[in-house]
Write a protein that holds these residues in place. Structure first.
Motif, PDB file in Angstrom:
ATOM      1  N   ARG A  10      -5.606 -70.680 -67.943  1.00 15.10           N
ATOM      2  CA  ARG A  10      -5.449 -69.577 -66.994  1.00 15.10           C
ATOM      3  C   ARG A  10      -6.821 -69.129 -66.513  1.00 15.10           C
ATOM      4  NH1 ARG A  10      -1.451 -65.110 -66.896  1.00 15.10           N
ATOM      5  NH2 ARG A  10      -2.587 -63.199 -66.493  1.00 15.10           N
ATOM      6  N   THR A  11      -6.965 -69.042 -65.182  1.00 15.74           N
ATOM      7  CA  THR A  11      -8.201 -68.556 -64.579  1.00 15.74           C
ATOM      8  C   THR A  11      -7.844 -67.479 -63.573  1.00 15.74           C
ATOM      9  OG1 THR A  11      -9.160 -70.764 -64.791  1.00 15.74           O
ATOM     10  CG2 THR A  11     -10.291 -69.224 -63.348  1.00 15.74           C
ATOM     11  N   ILE A  12      -8.573 -66.376 -63.620  1.00  8.64           N
ATOM     12  CA  ILE A  12      -8.370 -65.280 -62.676  1.00  8.64           C
ATOM     13  C   ILE A  12      -9.657 -65.100 -61.889  1.00  8.64           C
ATOM     14  CG2 ILE A  12      -7.889 -62.826 -62.404  1.00  8.64           C
ATOM     15  CD1 ILE A  12      -6.202 -63.007 -64.954  1.00  8.64           C
ATOM     16  N   TYR A  13      -9.520 -65.082 -60.566  1.00 12.19           N
ATOM     17  CA  TYR A  13     -10.663 -64.933 -59.665  1.00 12.19           C
ATOM     18  C   TYR A  13     -10.576 -63.590 -58.951  1.00 12.19           C
ATOM     19  CZ  TYR A  13     -10.757 -70.021 -60.155  1.00 12.19           C
ATOM     20  OH  TYR A  13     -10.781 -71.301 -60.658  1.00 12.19           O
ATOM     21  N   ASP A  14     -11.702 -62.939 -58.784  1.00 14.24           N
ATOM     22  CA  ASP A  14     -11.813 -61.747 -57.959  1.00 14.24           C
ATOM     23  C   ASP A  14     -12.341 -62.233 -56.617  1.00 14.24           C
ATOM     24  OD1 ASP A  14     -12.034 -59.192 -56.959  1.00 14.24           O
ATOM     25  OD2 ASP A  14     -13.776 -58.656 -58.181  1.00 14.24           O
ATOM     26  N   ALA A  15     -11.574 -62.031 -55.573  1.00 14.93           N
ATOM     27  CA  ALA A  15     -11.927 -62.595 -54.273  1.00 14.93           C
ATOM     28  C   ALA A  15     -11.885 -61.534 -53.180  1.00 14.93           C
ATOM     29  CB  ALA A  15     -10.961 -63.716 -53.920  1.00 14.93           C
ATOM     30  N   SER A  16     -12.543 -61.834 -52.095  1.00 18.84           N
ATOM     31  CA  SER A  16     -12.466 -60.998 -50.907  1.00 18.84           C
ATOM     32  C   SER A  16     -12.325 -61.893 -49.695  1.00 18.84           C
ATOM     33  CB  SER A  16     -13.695 -60.102 -50.777  1.00 18.84           C
ATOM     34  OG  SER A  16     -14.857 -60.880 -50.668  1.00 18.84           O
ATOM     35  N   ARG A  17     -11.747 -61.354 -48.660  1.00 19.91           N
ATOM     36  CA  ARG A  17     -11.534 -62.089 -47.432  1.00 19.91           C
ATOM     37  C   ARG A  17     -12.710 -61.852 -46.505  1.00 19.91           C
ATOM     38  NH1 ARG A  17      -5.616 -61.385 -45.009  1.00 19.91           N
ATOM     39  NH2 ARG A  17      -5.018 -62.740 -46.699  1.00 19.91           N
ATOM     40  N   ASP A  18     -13.292 -62.911 -45.983  1.00 17.06           N
ATOM     41  CA  ASP A  18     -14.405 -62.806 -45.052  1.00 17.06           C
ATOM     42  C   ASP A  18     -13.819 -62.774 -43.636  1.00 17.06           C
ATOM     43  OD1 ASP A  18     -16.585 -63.095 -43.369  1.00 17.06           O
ATOM     44  OD2 ASP A  18     -17.533 -64.633 -44.607  1.00 17.06           O
ATOM     45  N   PRO A  19     -13.883 -61.641 -42.946  1.00 18.58           N
ATOM     46  CA  PRO A  19     -13.286 -61.552 -41.611  1.00 18.58           C
ATOM     47  C   PRO A  19     -13.863 -62.566 -40.633  1.00 18.58           C
ATOM     48  CG  PRO A  19     -14.210 -59.427 -42.288  1.00 18.58           C
ATOM     49  CD  PRO A  19     -14.529 -60.418 -43.356  1.00 18.58           C
ATOM     50  N   ALA A  20     -15.086 -62.994 -40.850  1.00 14.84           N
ATOM     51  CA  ALA A  20     -15.690 -63.975 -39.953  1.00 14.84           C
ATOM     52  C   ALA A  20     -15.034 -65.345 -40.061  1.00 14.84           C
ATOM     53  CB  ALA A  20     -17.181 -64.089 -40.247  1.00 14.84           C
ATOM     54  N   LEU A  21     -14.395 -65.612 -41.209  1.00 16.74           N
ATOM     55  CA  LEU A  21     -13.770 -66.907 -41.438  1.00 16.74           C
ATOM     56  C   LEU A  21     -12.268 -66.921 -41.148  1.00 16.74           C
ATOM     57  CD1 LEU A  21     -15.639 -67.864 -44.710  1.00 16.74           C
ATOM     58  CD2 LEU A  21     -16.148 -68.620 -42.385  1.00 16.74           C
ATOM     59  N   VAL A  22     -11.694 -65.756 -40.912  1.00 15.58           N
ATOM     60  CA  VAL A  22     -10.235 -65.677 -40.702  1.00 15.58           C
ATOM     61  C   VAL A  22      -9.905 -65.810 -39.240  1.00 15.58           C
ATOM     62  CG1 VAL A  22      -8.206 -64.240 -41.007  1.00 15.58           C
ATOM     63  CG2 VAL A  22      -9.984 -64.256 -42.733  1.00 15.58           C
TER      64      VAL A  22
END
Length: 100
Positions: A88-100
């Protein structure tokens, strides 16, 4: 955003039981507030291996989803049904608006 990746390998004689327990998790999880997506797949080359990938708005959503009765039932059977503990791996992530 929190991303969970969990890989599990069932004992061959328990694959159907693990599959059924994992399948029972999906409808409730997808309806849980804060769950963006949840998918559980089988390895194409190893029918005893499963990979769950879930995306949550935050850690509270992960906790809500994992407190569901169907998740607790699946987790209770894992010690006897899996060949090894889940990876099990848990990642803390954020969305980069420049890439969406």
């Amino acid at each position: 955003m929190v991303i969970l990746r969990q890989q599990m390998r069932s004992k061959p004689e328990r694959t159907d039981d693990v599959w059924a327990a994992l399948a029972a998790i999906i409808p409730g999880a997808r309806a849980t507030p804060g769950v963006i997506s949840l998918d559980i797949a089988r390895d194409l080359l190893d029918p005893d291996s499963f990979i769950a990938t879930a995306v949550y708005e935050d850690s509270a959503a992960l906790e809500r989803q994992e407190s569901a009765p169907e998740v607790r039932r699946a987790m209770a059977m894992f010690p006897e049904a899996l060949a090894a503990p889940p990876d099990r791996t848990i990642y803390d992530a954020s969305r980069d608006p420049a890439l969406v």
